[in-house]
Design a protein around this motif. Structure first.
Motif, mmCIF file in Angstrom:
data_model
loop_
_atom_site.group_PDB
_atom_site.id
_atom_site.type_symbol
_atom_site.label_atom_id
_atom_site.label_comp_id
_atom_site.label_asym_id
_atom_site.label_seq_id
_atom_site.Cartn_x
_atom_site.Cartn_y
_atom_site.Cartn_z
ATOM 1 N N VAL A 134 0.855 -1.175 0.000
ATOM 2 C CA VAL A 134 0.000 0.000 0.000
ATOM 3 C C VAL A 134 0.895 1.231 0.000
ATOM 4 N N ALA A 135 0.723 2.061 -1.009
ATOM 5 C CA ALA A 135 1.421 3.349 -1.111
ATOM 6 C C ALA A 135 0.360 4.441 -1.013
ATOM 7 N N VAL A 136 0.714 5.546 -0.390
ATOM 8 C CA VAL A 136 -0.261 6.614 -0.207
ATOM 9 C C VAL A 136 0.281 7.944 -0.725
ATOM 10 N N SER A 137 -0.646 8.844 -1.010
ATOM 11 C CA SER A 137 -0.277 10.217 -1.309
ATOM 12 C C SER A 137 -1.280 11.109 -0.595
ATOM 13 N N GLY A 138 -0.799 12.191 -0.078
ATOM 14 C CA GLY A 138 -1.669 13.127 0.620
ATOM 15 C C GLY A 138 -1.594 13.022 2.128
ATOM 16 N N SER A 139 -1.174 11.874 2.651
ATOM 17 C CA SER A 139 -1.062 11.685 4.090
ATOM 18 C C SER A 139 -0.242 10.438 4.352
ATOM 19 N N SER A 140 0.563 10.467 5.389
ATOM 20 C CA SER A 140 1.288 9.256 5.768
ATOM 21 C C SER A 140 0.842 8.777 7.139
ATOM 22 N N ALA A 141 -0.358 9.172 7.549
ATOM 23 C CA ALA A 141 -0.909 8.720 8.815
ATOM 24 C C ALA A 141 -1.194 7.228 8.741
ATOM 25 N N PRO A 142 -1.008 6.504 9.835
ATOM 26 C CA PRO A 142 -1.255 5.057 9.827
ATOM 27 C C PRO A 142 -2.659 4.676 9.347
ATOM 28 N N VAL A 143 -3.661 5.468 9.699
ATOM 29 C CA VAL A 143 -5.027 5.120 9.290
ATOM 30 C C VAL A 143 -5.186 5.134 7.774
ATOM 31 N N THR A 144 -4.352 5.892 7.079
ATOM 32 C CA THR A 144 -4.411 5.941 5.620
ATOM 33 C C THR A 144 -4.051 4.582 5.027
ATOM 34 N N TYR A 145 -3.008 3.961 5.545
ATOM 35 C CA TYR A 145 -2.588 2.642 5.066
ATOM 36 C C TYR A 145 -3.637 1.588 5.410
ATOM 37 N N TRP A 146 -4.145 1.642 6.631
ATOM 38 C CA TRP A 146 -5.171 0.679 7.036
ATOM 39 C C TRP A 146 -6.432 0.846 6.190
ATOM 40 N N CYS A 147 -6.814 2.067 5.905
ATOM 41 C CA CYS A 147 -7.969 2.322 5.045
ATOM 42 C C CYS A 147 -7.748 1.686 3.682
ATOM 43 N N GLY A 148 -6.577 1.888 3.099
ATOM 44 C CA GLY A 148 -6.282 1.369 1.766
ATOM 45 C C GLY A 148 -6.401 -0.137 1.694
ATOM 46 N N ILE A 149 -5.785 -0.841 2.642
ATOM 47 C CA ILE A 149 -5.812 -2.303 2.582
ATOM 48 C C ILE A 149 -7.172 -2.839 3.005
ATOM 49 N N GLY A 150 -7.843 -2.191 3.940
ATOM 50 C CA GLY A 150 -9.167 -2.645 4.365
ATOM 51 C C GLY A 150 -10.186 -2.524 3.253
ATOM 52 N N ASP A 151 -10.179 -1.391 2.575
ATOM 53 C CA ASP A 151 -11.106 -1.175 1.470
ATOM 54 C C ASP A 151 -10.813 -2.146 0.321
ATOM 55 N N TYR A 152 -9.539 -2.345 0.021
ATOM 56 C CA TYR A 152 -9.143 -3.268 -1.047
ATOM 57 C C TYR A 152 -9.565 -4.703 -0.707
ATOM 58 N N ALA A 153 -9.339 -5.111 0.527
ATOM 59 C CA ALA A 153 -9.675 -6.477 0.933
ATOM 60 C C ALA A 153 -11.172 -6.745 0.798
ATOM 61 N N ILE A 154 -11.989 -5.795 1.194
ATOM 62 C CA ILE A 154 -13.433 -6.005 1.153
ATOM 63 C C ILE A 154 -14.001 -5.820 -0.248
#
Length: 136
Positions: free
Chosen positions: A46-66
């Motif tokens: 998971v790579a992010v842009s706009g924020s490097s907050a931990p919740v950003t990474y968790w959001c990315g993988i959680g949304d992708y998984a579901i």
């Protein structure tokens, strides 16, 4: 009294359109973007842009998984490779990594291999109430 109620309801219904017309908008939005890349052995970067907050990474993988992998909301997601500052990436897996403590902590982090949460909890961070009160 009835006229007052009708006027109030009408005003409330027209408020968003009026705000848009004068160049003021409001609503819930994501202030970041995530990019999930499947890797070998069932891991995902998971790579992010706009924020490097931990919740950003968790959001990315959680949304992708579901949404993409069609996992259940109760599926655990594990950090298989911790946050890398230079690349701003985190690697996740749906299976626990070998030889590490997978007891969930009390804080939200992406800096510890074995840290985990359910896919539903991770996806929930995508919908935190961030209010956009920006002028155009």
């Amino acid at each position: 009294m009835r006229v007052l109620k009708i006027t109030a309801v009408t005003a409330i219904m027209l408020l968003p359109a009026l705000a848009e017309a004068v160049g003021f908008r409001f609503g819930v939005y994501r202030g970041f973007q995530t990019d999930v890349t499947p890797l070998e052995n069932g891991t995902y970067r998971v790579a992010v842009s706009g924020s490097s907050a931990p919740v950003t990474y968790w959001c990315g993988i959680g949304d992708y998984a579901i949404t993409k992998l069609r996992t259940k909301a109760t599926q655990r997601i594990y950090i298989s490779r911790a946050y890398e500052k230079g690349t701003r990436t985190v690697e996740f897996s749906l299976t626990p990594p070998d030889g590490v403590d997978t007891t969930p902590g009390y804080s939200i982090t992406v800096k510890r291999v074995g840290e985990n949460m359910s896919a539903g909890s991770a996806q929930g961070y995508c919908w935190d109430n961030v209010l956009d009160l920006g002028f155009r």
